[in-house]
Design an enzyme around this catalytic site. Structure first.
Site, PDB file in Angstrom:
ATOM      1  N   PRO A   1       3.258   5.164   1.750  1.00 30.83           N
ATOM      2  CA  PRO A   1       4.127   4.242   0.997  1.00 30.83           C
ATOM      3  C   PRO A   1       3.834   4.245  -0.488  1.00 30.83           C
ATOM      4  O   PRO A   1       4.744   4.106  -1.313  1.00 30.83           O
ATOM      5  CB  PRO A   1       3.834   2.878   1.626  1.00 30.83           C
ATOM      6  CG  PRO A   1       2.505   3.024   2.299  1.00 30.83           C
ATOM      7  CD  PRO A   1       2.448   4.446   2.749  1.00 30.83           C
ATOM      8  N   TYR A   2       2.579   4.428  -0.854  1.00 27.98           N
ATOM      9  CA  TYR A   2       2.188   4.492  -2.260  1.00 27.98           C
ATOM     10  C   TYR A   2       2.791   5.726  -2.920  1.00 27.98           C
ATOM     11  O   TYR A   2       3.324   5.664  -4.035  1.00 27.98           O
ATOM     12  CB  TYR A   2       0.666   4.515  -2.334  1.00 27.98           C
ATOM     13  CG  TYR A   2       0.074   4.402  -3.710  1.00 27.98           C
ATOM     14  CD1 TYR A   2       0.227   3.256  -4.480  1.00 27.98           C
ATOM     15  CD2 TYR A   2      -0.689   5.445  -4.239  1.00 27.98           C
ATOM     16  CE1 TYR A   2      -0.346   3.143  -5.746  1.00 27.98           C
ATOM     17  CE2 TYR A   2      -1.272   5.335  -5.491  1.00 27.98           C
ATOM     18  CZ  TYR A   2      -1.093   4.190  -6.239  1.00 27.98           C
ATOM     19  OH  TYR A   2      -1.664   4.078  -7.486  1.00 27.98           O
ATOM     20  N   ALA A   3       2.724   6.861  -2.224  1.00 28.99           N
ATOM     21  CA  ALA A   3       3.295   8.094  -2.755  1.00 28.99           C
ATOM     22  C   ALA A   3       4.807   7.974  -2.920  1.00 28.99           C
ATOM     23  O   ALA A   3       5.368   8.423  -3.934  1.00 28.99           O
ATOM     24  CB  ALA A   3       2.954   9.266  -1.832  1.00 28.99           C
TER      25      ALA A   3
END
Length: 256
Positions: A144-146
Site C-alpha cells: 500500500p505504501y508503494a
C-alpha cells in the site's frame, strides 16, 4: 510542513527554520508538534503549530487558515505526512491498507487543494511531495505504501503540467532509506543498516525552496542525486522526460 512531528518531516521543518523560513507545523499530535516548535524557537526561528489529520479536508482548511493568520500567505508546501503497512494483500485489513493511501496521497491532495488557489493568484509558490523510489518499482513488502507513493509521483508531474502557465512549481523527492518509526516497524528493515540521514532530505528541500531547481519542475529527485549536474542537464532531462514515471514502448510499437 505536514508530518512535522517526527522523522523526516521534523528534520525538514527544523532545517527550513534555520534557513529563515517561518514554518507552519502540522501533524495529528499537538504535544509532539509543540516540542518541535519549542526547539525551533529556542534556535531563534519562528514556528506555528496547527494540529490536523491530513486526510480530513475540514481539518486541513482550519489548519491552513491558522498558519496563514500567524505567518501570512503560504508559499511553500511540503507534504511529508506518511505511514506504511506491510503484509500480504489477501491477509490484510482493508481499512488499514486504505488508511495508508489516505494519509500519503489524500493528505497531499487536501493540502495542495487548500493552498494552490492562493499560490496561483499570487503567482508564486512551490510544493514538495515526499515520495520515494518505492513508488517506481514493485514492493511486495510494503504494497500500500508503494501504491500511494507511485500515485504521489504521478500527482506531482500532473500538477506541474496543470500549473505550467504559472510560476508555481511542484517537485517530488525520494528521501532515501531513513531510520524512522515507520521503517523500524516494518519486518523488511529488521536487519537493515545502510540508513540515509534525514538531513539529506532537509537540505534538498531548502534548495528547492530557494528556486534554484525550478528548471526540474515536475521531476522526482533523490537526495543522493547530484542536483548541480542535473541542472546542467535540465534541457536534456525535460526533452527526454527523465526522472518521471513513464512507460517506454518498443520503437516498433506505433500505438498511441
Amino acid at each position: 510542513m505536514t508530518g512535522a512531528s517526527r522523522g523526516i518531516g521534523r528534520a525538514i521543518a527544523t532545517r527550513l527554520a534555520t534557513a529563515g523560513v517561518a514554518v507552519g507545523l502540522t501533524a495529528r499530535d499537538p504535544a509532539t508538534l509543540t516540542a518541535v516548535s519549542d526547539e525551533i524557537r529556542l534556535a531563534g526561528g519562528k514556528a506555528v503549530v496547527a494540529a490536523a489529520d491530513v486526510s480530513g479536508w475540514e481539518q486541513v482548511q482550519a489548519a491552513s487558515r491558522r498558519i496563514e493568520s500567524e505567518v501570512g500567505p503560504i508559499d511553500l508546501l511540503v507534504n511529508g505526512a506518511g505511514m506504511a503497512a506491510g503484509g500480504n494483500l489477501w491477509e490484510a485489513d482493508l481499512a488499514d491498507w486504505w488508511r495508508v493511501i489516505e494519509v500519503n496521497l489524500r493528505g497531499a491532495l487536501n493540502w495542495s487543494r487548500a493552498l494552490l488557489p492562493g499560490m496561483v493568484e499570487r503567482r508564486r509558490g512551490r510544493i514538495v511531495n515526499v515520495a520515494g523510489y518505492v513508488g517506481i518499482r514493485p514492493s511486495g513488502a510494503v504494497t500500500p505504501y508503494a501504491v500511494a507513493k507511485a500515485a504521489l509521483i504521478r500527482l506531482t508531474d500532473s500538477l506541474a503540467e496543470q500549473l505550467s502557465a504559472t510560476p508555481v512549481k511542484v517537485f517530488a523527492i525520494a528521501p532515501g532509506t531513513v531510520r524512522t518509526e515507520i521503517t523500524l516497524s516494518l519486518p523488511a528493515f529488521a536487519d537493515f543498516t545502510d540508513w540515509d540521514p534525514p538531513a539529506l532530505a532537509a537540505d534538498l528541500v531548502v534548495r528547492l525552496a530557494s528556486g534554484d531547481a525550478d528548471a526540474l519542475n515536475g521531476r522526482l529527485l533523490h537526495v543522493r542525486d547530484d542536483l548541480d549536474e542535473m541542472l546542467a542537464r535540465a534541457e536534456e532531462i525535460n526533452a527526454l522526460d527523465l526522472y518521471q514515471l513513464r512507460l517506454y514502448k518498443h520503437p516498433g510499437d506505433r500505438r498511441p
